[in-house]
Scaffold this motif. Structure first.
Motif, PDB file in Angstrom:
ATOM      1  N   LYS A  24       0.837  -1.194   0.000  1.00  7.63           N
ATOM      2  CA  LYS A  24       0.000   0.000   0.000  1.00  7.63           C
ATOM      3  C   LYS A  24       0.875   1.248   0.000  1.00  7.63           C
ATOM      4  N   ASN A  25       0.344   2.319  -0.604  1.00  8.19           N
ATOM      5  CA  ASN A  25       0.970   3.627  -0.443  1.00  8.19           C
ATOM      6  C   ASN A  25       0.612   4.192   0.931  1.00  8.19           C
ATOM      7  N   CYS A  26       1.331   5.219   1.350  1.00  8.31           N
ATOM      8  CA  CYS A  26       1.034   5.872   2.628  1.00  8.31           C
ATOM      9  C   CYS A  26      -0.419   6.343   2.641  1.00  8.31           C
ATOM     10  N   GLU A  27      -1.128   6.035   3.709  1.00  7.93           N
ATOM     11  CA  GLU A  27      -2.545   6.377   3.799  1.00  7.93           C
ATOM     12  C   GLU A  27      -2.776   7.843   4.137  1.00  7.93           C
ATOM     13  N   ILE A  28      -1.737   8.532   4.556  1.00  9.50           N
ATOM     14  CA  ILE A  28      -1.898   9.953   4.865  1.00  9.50           C
ATOM     15  C   ILE A  28      -1.533  10.817   3.669  1.00  9.50           C
ATOM     16  N   CYS A  29      -0.313  10.674   3.149  1.00 14.93           N
ATOM     17  CA  CYS A  29       0.132  11.574   2.076  1.00 14.93           C
ATOM     18  C   CYS A  29       0.127  10.924   0.696  1.00 14.93           C
ATOM     19  N   GLY A  30      -0.095   9.604   0.619  1.00  9.44           N
ATOM     20  CA  GLY A  30      -0.160   8.925  -0.663  1.00  9.44           C
ATOM     21  C   GLY A  30       1.173   8.535  -1.255  1.00  9.44           C
ATOM     22  N   SER A  31       2.263   8.788  -0.554  1.00  9.11           N
ATOM     23  CA  SER A  31       3.592   8.476  -1.080  1.00  9.11           C
ATOM     24  C   SER A  31       3.808   6.966  -1.183  1.00  9.11           C
ATOM     25  N   SER A  32       4.521   6.550  -2.232  1.00  8.27           N
ATOM     26  CA  SER A  32       4.891   5.136  -2.382  1.00  8.27           C
ATOM     27  C   SER A  32       6.270   4.859  -1.802  1.00  8.27           C
ATOM     28  N   LYS A  33       6.917   5.905  -1.297  1.00 12.60           N
ATOM     29  CA  LYS A  33       8.278   5.770  -0.761  1.00 12.60           C
ATOM     30  C   LYS A  33       8.213   5.461   0.737  1.00 12.60           C
ATOM     31  N   THR A  34       8.549   4.235   1.090  1.00  9.59           N
ATOM     32  CA  THR A  34       8.527   3.822   2.489  1.00  9.59           C
ATOM     33  C   THR A  34       9.811   3.088   2.836  1.00  9.59           C
ATOM     34  N   ILE A  35      10.119   3.050   4.135  1.00 11.99           N
ATOM     35  CA  ILE A  35      11.322   2.372   4.631  1.00 11.99           C
ATOM     36  C   ILE A  35      10.899   1.369   5.699  1.00 11.99           C
ATOM     37  N   LEU A  36      11.390   0.156   5.579  1.00 15.84           N
ATOM     38  CA  LEU A  36      11.094  -0.865   6.588  1.00 15.84           C
ATOM     39  C   LEU A  36      11.667  -0.439   7.934  1.00 15.84           C
ATOM     40  N   VAL A  53       6.389  -3.582   9.326  1.00 15.85           N
ATOM     41  CA  VAL A  53       5.891  -2.227   9.525  1.00 15.85           C
ATOM     42  C   VAL A  53       6.832  -1.270   8.791  1.00 15.85           C
ATOM     43  N   HIS A  54       6.255  -0.385   7.981  1.00 18.54           N
ATOM     44  CA  HIS A  54       7.034   0.580   7.206  1.00 18.54           C
ATOM     45  C   HIS A  54       6.776   1.999   7.706  1.00 18.54           C
ATOM     46  N   CYS A  55       7.740   2.851   7.440  1.00 16.63           N
ATOM     47  CA  CYS A  55       7.626   4.277   7.755  1.00 16.63           C
ATOM     48  C   CYS A  55       7.596   5.054   6.444  1.00 16.63           C
ATOM     49  N   CYS A  56       6.628   5.927   6.285  1.00 20.44           N
ATOM     50  CA  CYS A  56       6.554   6.761   5.087  1.00 20.44           C
ATOM     51  C   CYS A  56       7.741   7.728   5.057  1.00 20.44           C
ATOM     52  N   SER A  57       8.432   7.777   3.935  1.00 23.25           N
ATOM     53  CA  SER A  57       9.607   8.651   3.811  1.00 23.25           C
ATOM     54  C   SER A  57       9.232  10.121   3.765  1.00 23.25           C
ATOM     55  N   ASP A  58       7.979  10.425   3.395  1.00 26.32           N
ATOM     56  CA  ASP A  58       7.591  11.823   3.213  1.00 26.32           C
ATOM     57  C   ASP A  58       6.920  12.449   4.428  1.00 26.32           C
ATOM     58  N   CYS A  59       6.140  11.653   5.206  1.00 19.85           N
ATOM     59  CA  CYS A  59       5.442  12.268   6.352  1.00 19.85           C
ATOM     60  C   CYS A  59       5.706  11.566   7.678  1.00 19.85           C
ATOM     61  N   GLY A  60       6.340  10.367   7.658  1.00 19.37           N
ATOM     62  CA  GLY A  60       6.671   9.674   8.893  1.00 19.37           C
ATOM     63  C   GLY A  60       5.596   8.758   9.432  1.00 19.37           C
ATOM     64  N   PHE A  61       4.538   8.541   8.671  1.00 24.07           N
ATOM     65  CA  PHE A  61       3.437   7.667   9.113  1.00 24.07           C
ATOM     66  C   PHE A  61       3.912   6.220   9.163  1.00 24.07           C
TER      67      PHE A  61
END
Length: 311
Positions: A24-36, A53-61
């Protein structure tokens, strides 16, 4: 996760059918960039396994990624969730007393912000006892929850206005609600944006939304991340999801609003403004209202350090 890892998890849940998982993309900002950030997490009952569990690279979700389909979660919450977390499909007496107490505390806290009488929705209401103080004051209330046995108990034994359904399937009248409470349930829904959108459509202007989430870890991060929670809100991301869907947060706090039975939970209170508020969301993250991967990583390392020295 590969097929054998998914099967191992399904075996733990005693789910006979195989369900695939999707990223899934980030549910808050929609970014596909995540880090395990954590691969092995708690499966409860002192068992740990792969459920990344992943962390969104753009907003930290923070959120579980990959995830299952809605059909899987319907089965999971109906048959597995309470057997794992409470080891029973019938609500224990202590659980019922706690819901009643927390509802009373919440009502007292909210009195300065809500009308004397109105209409409310409890998303993830369980048996529905948190609505009891509002019902006694003449409020029109409704609740919903995907755990059938708990809903049946609330409806049949306690005569409370609760329905068995997933919150994504809610049918709500437009501009009909003065208050919506989502107490520790937004972490469990399948489609968080659909749920928030349905709540926004049903909310009256200046209506109040209350979100409760787990807050910071109380111990080791490996225990904080568990298979029951599909996403993890810190204060900033609670505010962002509110703003995205039209609420203006006016209080974010770790003060124990509903009493001491859920230590270190956090609350966010917002007033519904609508599209005018949602438009501000697009620029907020780029202007700095975010957490970075390193923010989140070192927050978790700090709590691991505190847990280690207190062990």
């Amino acid at each position: 996760m590969n097929k054998s890892q998914i099967q191992k998890y399904l075996n733990f849940l005693k789910v006979k059918k195989f369900y695939p998982m999707k990223f899934k993309n980030c549910e808050i900002c929609g970014s596909s960039k995540t880090i395990l950030i954590q691969e092995r997490i708690s499966w409860n009952n002192n068992m740990f396994g792969v459920l990344p569990v992943h962390c969104c690279s753009d907003c930290g979700f923070l959120f579980q990624n990959p995830r299952f389909s809605k059909k899987f979660y319907m089965e999971y919450y109906k048959n597995s969730y309470r057997n794992i977390t409470l080891k029973t499909l019938k609500p224990p007496k202590k659980y019922l007393e706690d819901q009643k107490f927390r509802g009373k505390k919440l009502y007292e806290f909210l009195k300065p912000f809500i009308p004397k009488k109105g209409s409310m929705l409890d998303v993830g209401s369980s048996v529905g006892l948190m609505m009891l103080p509002f019902l006694k004051k003449g409020w029109r209330c409704e609740g919903n929850d995907p755990i059938k046995s708990f809903v049946d108990y609330g409806k049949d034994e306690l005569k409370l206005p609760v329905k068995w359904l997933q919150s994504e399937d809610m049918k709500l009248k437009r501009n009909s609600l003065d208050l919506i409470i989502i107490m520790g349930s937004l972490e469990h829904v399948v489609d968080v944006n659909l749920v928030m959108k349905k709540c926004a459509n049903a909310m009256k202007k200046n209506g109040i939304l209350v979100l409760e989430a787990r807050g910071d870890p109380l111990g080791f991060s490996k225990d904080f991340f568990n298979q029951s929670h599909h996403r993890y809100f810190f204060g900033n991301t609670m505010e962002l999801i509110m703003i995205k869907h039209g609420w203006k947060p006016f209080l974010t706090t770790k003060y124990p609003v509903t009493g001491p039975s859920r230590p270190n939970t956090q609350f966010c209170f917002g007033k519904f403004i609508g599209a005018q508020q949602s438009k501000k969301f697009k620029n907020l993250i780029s202007n700095g209202k975010k957490e970075t991967y390193l923010d989140v990583k070192y927050k978790l390392k700090y709590h691991d350090y505190i847990a280690k020295i207190n062990k």
